[in-house]
Enzyme design. Structure first.
Site, PDB file in Angstrom:
ATOM      1  N   GLU A 175       0.809  -1.290  -0.204  1.00  0.00           N
ATOM      2  CA  GLU A 175       0.098   0.159   0.060  1.00  0.00           C
ATOM      3  C   GLU A 175       0.575   1.332   0.090  1.00  0.00           C
ATOM      4  OE1 GLU A 175       0.918   1.538   2.900  1.00  0.00           O
ATOM      5  OE2 GLU A 175       1.675  -0.231   3.694  1.00  0.00           O
ATOM      6  N   GLU A 318       4.546  -0.848   2.105  1.00  0.00           N
ATOM      7  CA  GLU A 318       4.528  -0.568   0.849  1.00  0.00           C
ATOM      8  C   GLU A 318       4.743  -2.425   0.202  1.00  0.00           C
ATOM      9  OE1 GLU A 318       8.269   0.897  -0.603  1.00  0.00           O
ATOM     10  OE2 GLU A 318       7.789   2.814   0.165  1.00  0.00           O
TER      11      GLU A 318
END
Length: 356
Positions: A175, A318
């Site tokens: 994300e 991430e």
């Protein structure tokens, strides 16, 4: 509930017990004392139960990075300004982010999907599924419409379906979105009943005053919106984020295609709680990659009944922890496919023989 979403949830099957048993029996025939490879063995068995194949192989792995902005950043909950989402998005698309480095090392692709970045972003490698220019400020009212939350979930599931067509059989949740630990904390609190003081962490690195402010903002968001913890869509609508909802869709989509889905850290954990609430059967397809240093993640893992593979004090997000855990998944699969059995190697298995 959206009919497509209802059908997606209904398509998630129970894990394959026969494949799990076959994997377990094969492990016991390998040239080692039973159980001596510890968690690698339980990992191999779970991968078999998920895929329905006793010796699975994952030649194509994809980190699904869902990106979106958060209106709650107006409340000063992050150490970084909201425009960093857009800046980091371009860095990621150019291959310069930590997830790019770690995914390359693990032999995985990185797919970046814009579901709500508050900017017009154009790049050949970006998957554009933008639903709105970021969420509204959840401290003042609902973050989004319920239809938008449903569409975000479906966007994640559709991205998985496209990747499966391209050969991907294992997914990592990733994300990008300044402010998303605040929204994730609110989602976790709403779905578990745990207090914000236990769940809210420092995120991008806010100081003590910032942490106090962040806790107060989450408390206010929960009080203003009164999300229903039994209704994951209501929670995502009122205090969630577009990328959190999309990650819930990634998890549901992976489960529907009998693909393992490796959870990253705290934000992924919030999405996993939402996915499990929507579809309890999806929990069997989840693997916990690491224990994030973000304060609430340990509680999330306990709620999900998942044990992380790694403890590295990471909190970047991430999908970085997920990418690192791919090496262990590959190791478990190689053990199943490449290690000799007692019969193959002509080694005594210890049955009726002296102790090793």
């Amino acid at each position: 509930m959206n009919e497509k979403l209802r059908q997606l949830i209904a398509s998630i099957a129970q894990p394959d017990g026969a494949a799990a048993l076959a994997a377990s029996e094969h492990l016991d025939q390998l040239t080692k004392p039973p159980g001596s490879l510890g968690k690698l063995e339980s990992l191999a068995i779970q991968l078999a139960s998920i895929t329905g194949v006793d010796k699975p192989e994952f030649d194509h792995k994809t980190v699904m990075v869902m990106a979106a902005d958060h209106g709650v950043c107006e409340e000063g909950v992050s150490a970084f300004p909201a425009e960093v989402t857009q800046q980091m998005l371009y860095n990621m698309l150019s291959g310069g982010a930590a997830i790019n480095v770690l995914a390359r090392h693990a032999g995985a692709d990185v797919k970046v999907v814009d579901v709500g970045v508050n900017a017009d972003v154009a790049h050949a490698d970006l998957v554009d599924r933008k639903l709105r220019m970021g969420t509204a400020n959840m401290a003042k009212g609902p973050a989004m419409l319920r239809t938008e939350a449903e569409q975000a979930v479906l966007a994640g599931a559709e991205a998985v379906a496209e990747a499966v067509k391209g050969g991907t059989r294992l997914f990592v949740t990733g994300e990008l979105g300044i402010g998303n630990t605040t929204a994730s904390a609110a989602v976790v609190c709403a779905l578990t009943g745990l207090e914000p003081e236990i769940i809210v962490g420092r995120g991008t690195g806010v100081d003590s005053a910032g942490l106090t402010r962040k806790i107060a903002v989450v408390c206010r968001a929960l009080d203003v919106n009164q999300p229903d913890g039994n209704d994951a869509l209501d929670v995502l609508t009122k205090v969630g984020g577009l990328e959190i909802a999309a990650l819930a869709g990634v998890i549901l989509g992976a489960a529907a295609h009998r693909c393992p889905v490796v959870l990253d850290g705290f934000i992924s954990g919030a999405a996993a709680l939402a996915a499990r609430t929507l579809a309890p059967a999806s929990a069997a397809y989840m693997l916990a990659s690491h224990a994030s240093d973000e304060r609430g993640h340990a509680a999330v893992l306990r709620e999900l009944k998942l044990e992380p593979m790694l403890h590295l004090d990471m909190r970047l997000g991430e999908g970085t922890g997920g990418a690192l855990s791919l090496h262990l998944i590959d190791a478990a699969c190689r053990i199943m496919r490449e290690m000799a059995t007692f019969a193959d190697a002509g080694v005594s298995d210890g049955q009726g023989a002296a102790q090793r």
